[in-house]
Scaffold this active site. Structure first.
Site, PDB file in Angstrom:
ATOM      1  N   LYS A   1      47.118  44.763  18.581  1.00 25.82           N
ATOM      2  CA  LYS A   1      46.393  45.104  19.817  1.00 25.82           C
ATOM      3  C   LYS A   1      47.235  46.045  20.676  1.00 25.82           C
ATOM      4  O   LYS A   1      46.747  47.068  21.153  1.00 25.82           O
ATOM      5  CB  LYS A   1      46.101  43.818  20.613  1.00 25.82           C
ATOM      6  CG  LYS A   1      45.728  44.064  22.064  1.00 25.82           C
ATOM      7  CD  LYS A   1      45.407  42.798  22.816  1.00 25.82           C
ATOM      8  CE  LYS A   1      46.582  42.028  23.358  1.00 25.82           C
ATOM      9  NZ  LYS A   1      47.169  42.526  24.612  1.00 25.82           N
ATOM     10  N   ASN A   2      48.502  45.692  20.859  1.00 30.63           N
ATOM     11  CA  ASN A   2      49.312  46.454  21.806  1.00 30.63           C
ATOM     12  C   ASN A   2      49.770  47.809  21.267  1.00 30.63           C
ATOM     13  O   ASN A   2      50.297  48.630  22.014  1.00 30.63           O
ATOM     14  CB  ASN A   2      50.502  45.608  22.290  1.00 30.63           C
ATOM     15  CG  ASN A   2      50.027  44.473  23.191  1.00 30.63           C
ATOM     16  OD1 ASN A   2      48.865  44.450  23.614  1.00 30.63           O
ATOM     17  ND2 ASN A   2      50.911  43.521  23.483  1.00 30.63           N
TER      18      ASN A   2
ATOM     19  N   CYS B   1      48.107  39.808  38.285  1.00 31.28           N
ATOM     20  CA  CYS B   1      47.344  39.070  37.280  1.00 31.28           C
ATOM     21  C   CYS B   1      47.998  37.715  37.098  1.00 31.28           C
ATOM     22  O   CYS B   1      48.988  37.406  37.754  1.00 31.28           O
ATOM     23  CB  CYS B   1      47.245  39.845  35.979  1.00 31.28           C
ATOM     24  SG  CYS B   1      48.783  39.949  35.091  1.00 31.28           S
TER      25      CYS B   1
ATOM     26  N   ARG C   1      53.190  42.239  38.275  1.00 34.33           N
ATOM     27  CA  ARG C   1      53.126  43.400  37.370  1.00 34.33           C
ATOM     28  C   ARG C   1      52.919  44.739  38.086  1.00 34.33           C
ATOM     29  O   ARG C   1      51.864  45.385  37.972  1.00 34.33           O
ATOM     30  CB  ARG C   1      52.049  43.180  36.310  1.00 34.33           C
ATOM     31  CG  ARG C   1      52.352  41.975  35.449  1.00 34.33           C
ATOM     32  CD  ARG C   1      51.318  41.722  34.408  1.00 34.33           C
ATOM     33  NE  ARG C   1      51.538  42.511  33.203  1.00 34.33           N
ATOM     34  CZ  ARG C   1      50.725  42.464  32.149  1.00 34.33           C
ATOM     35  NH1 ARG C   1      49.665  41.710  32.171  1.00 34.33           N
ATOM     36  NH2 ARG C   1      50.986  43.174  31.081  1.00 34.33           N
TER      37      ARG C   1
ATOM     38  N   ASP D   1      55.672  37.325  24.852  1.00 35.09           N
ATOM     39  CA  ASP D   1      54.333  36.920  24.411  1.00 35.09           C
ATOM     40  C   ASP D   1      54.365  35.712  23.475  1.00 35.09           C
ATOM     41  O   ASP D   1      53.330  35.112  23.210  1.00 35.09           O
ATOM     42  CB  ASP D   1      53.633  38.096  23.700  1.00 35.09           C
ATOM     43  CG  ASP D   1      53.310  39.226  24.668  1.00 35.09           C
ATOM     44  OD1 ASP D   1      53.269  38.974  25.879  1.00 35.09           O
ATOM     45  OD2 ASP D   1      53.111  40.363  24.200  1.00 35.09           O
TER      46      ASP D   1
ATOM     47  N   ARG E   1      40.883  37.993  23.833  1.00 31.64           N
ATOM     48  CA  ARG E   1      41.421  39.317  24.167  1.00 31.64           C
ATOM     49  C   ARG E   1      42.471  39.744  23.152  1.00 31.64           C
ATOM     50  O   ARG E   1      42.781  40.923  23.035  1.00 31.64           O
ATOM     51  CB  ARG E   1      42.076  39.288  25.550  1.00 31.64           C
ATOM     52  CG  ARG E   1      41.112  38.940  26.640  1.00 31.64           C
ATOM     53  CD  ARG E   1      41.797  38.929  27.956  1.00 31.64           C
ATOM     54  NE  ARG E   1      42.247  40.273  28.271  1.00 31.64           N
ATOM     55  CZ  ARG E   1      42.652  40.667  29.445  1.00 31.64           C
ATOM     56  NH1 ARG E   1      42.675  39.801  30.439  1.00 31.64           N
ATOM     57  NH2 ARG E   1      43.039  41.892  29.665  1.00 31.64           N
TER      58      ARG E   1
END
Ligand code: EPU
Length: 420
Positions: free
Chosen positions: A22-23, A116, A121, A308, A400
């Site tokens: 994803k990233n 968030c 952030r 993560d 997500r």
């Protein structure tokens, strides 16, 4: 609110293929704004965040077509430089559109992404870098306007090796006049993937994967679409499945992994006593003995242990006898899952950015809520090992980042269903 309902206690076993990253996909999709023509990008995971990015690109005028995990992106007709506010708010990382839009249109408008669940952030490093490259920045009513009739190469030292800022500035540097140097750059594998994609397009970038990245700016006529590119495997998804195998004291084989990218995670799993066997692009984890606690686990930028993976690891350590100490150094507020894990019987004390985890014999099923993506993954993992049934609300957060999580876990023997 969608939820996963999981009946714990099944030991996972079997084999699964890991999805594309994803990233990596997000900045690579954003970077297609730099060229005109059809880019074909493969192994792009089918996820909510990816959909937000392609929706934004379509709103800007790009043609997007999708077949399974293959995306065709054509930015030839993009003519809008203002990122729609509603979509921008849905995904913080859309901030990486600033660099390529500024490069292509000499101006860009984005809305301020704000805070968030995992902390405030800020985006100061992105803005400072762009301003050193000659962009004029104005903030008004929650919008950021940047303008640079001619972006110029600059020597930029990041105060922190931010992943997003490194990506944004790399993309801005591609069409800038002269050489851009990014020092104290992020070294994550996703940065190397972006460099590889941009260079295939015709950019001149060296150094990704080290702390100094050098970009020789070029003209837009030198950039061509990339006709065939496959994104790297998702190292965080791979790590999550390994931890799921470990917490159920199971045995799982993952295909489609890059071992080098996994090393920071594998090192810690080995320390707990998990057995790992690796081949070229696969890893087998067996957790058939008593696992050991970790007296120090610190999250750090790559090649340190990834932030993560902090939440999934906390779930695992909550079931390992002894005391583990986990320190979060990347994000300010990334321990929200601790409270939910406590509902499941975990013994976790938070002291600032340190979590002290005393392993318990058994977690028990409960009703819990995922507040962010990786926290959700951690709760699902905990539920796999818990006695009885657990309902994890907030499955949309998990979606997500994880493609078909419930199908993959079911194929490994877990009892999990998703409820709308
Ligand atoms: N930071 C600043 N100023 C900035 C930018 C960052 O102070 O201008 C701070 C952040 O507040 C944070 C730290 O620097 O404390 C790290 O942020 P970074 O910019 O490196 O993170 P990011 O680019 O916003 C990406 C991933 C995250 C991952 C982090 C760290 C994407 C789309 N997101 O975020 O992934 O946690 O790097 O590795 O690539 C996830 O996938 O669940 C996720 C949150």
């Amino acid at each position: 609110m969608g939820a996963y309902v999981i009946t714990g206690g099944k030991s996972l076993s079997g084999k699964i293929r890991v999805q594309g990253s994803k990233n990596s996909s997000l900045p690579i999709l954003a970077s297609t704004l730099l060229n005109a023509g059809k880019n074909v990008i493969k192994d792009v995971p089918n996820l909510k965040d990816i959909k937000v990015m392609t929706d934004i690109l379509e709103k800007l005028g790009a043609k997007v077509s999708k077949s399974g995990n293959i995306l065709e992106m054509d930015s030839s007709n993009v003519n809008i430089w203002e990122v729609p506010e509603d979509l921008m708010r849905e995904m913080r990382s859309s901030i990486v559109l600033m660099g390529p839009l500024l490069g292509r249109f000499k101006k860009v408008r984005v809305s301020y992404p704000g805070g968030c669940e995992i902390g405030p952030r800020p985006i100061d490093l992105h803005l400072k870098g762009l301003s050193l490259m000659g962009a004029t920045l104005r903030e008004k009513h929650g919008f950021i306007y940047a303008e640079a009739p001619a972006l110029r190469g600059a020597d930029i030292h990041l105060d922190f090796p931010s992943v997003g800022a490194t990506e944004n500035l790399m993309m801005a540097g591609v069409l800038a006049n002269g050489k851009t140097i990014i020092r104290n750059a992020a070294k994550e594998p996703e940065i190397v993937d972006l460099q590889n994609f941009l260079n295939r397009m015709g950019a001149h970038i060296k150094g990704a994967g080290t702390d100094t990245i050098k970009i020789d700016g070029c003209g837009s006529d030198e950039l061509k679409p990339v006709e065939d590119y496959t994104v790297i495997p998702d190292r965080i998804v791979a790590g999550t499945y390994l931890v799921a195998a470990a917490i159920t004291r199971g045995q799982v084989t993952l295909k489609n992994v890059v071992l080098e990218h996994m090393e920071p995670i594998l090192a810690k799993l080995r320390e707990t006593g998990c057995k790992l066997e690796c081949c070229d692009d696969c890893i087998n984890l067996t957790a058939d003995t008593t696992l050991r606690s970790l007296d120090s686990l610190r999250t750090l930028p790559y090649p340190g242990f990834p932030t993560d993976m902090q939440a999934p690891m906390m779930a695992l350590l909550a079931t390992v006898e002894g005391t583990s100490i986990l320190t979060e150094t990347v994000f300010e507020n990334r321990f929200k899952h601790a409270e939910e894990l406590r509902r499941m019987g975990a013994h976790i004390t938070i002291n600032g950015n340190t979590a002290i985890i005393k392993g318990v014999r058994k977690l028990t099923g409960a009703i819990v809520e995922a507040k962010d993506l990786r926290a959700g993954a951690a709760l699902v993992i905990a539920a796999l090992a818990a006695e009885g049934e657990t309902t994890v609300y907030g499955s949309s957060h998990v979606e997500r980042g994880y493609e078909r999580l419930e199908d993959n876990l079911s194929s490994l023997g877990a009892e999990i269903v998703k409820k709308k």
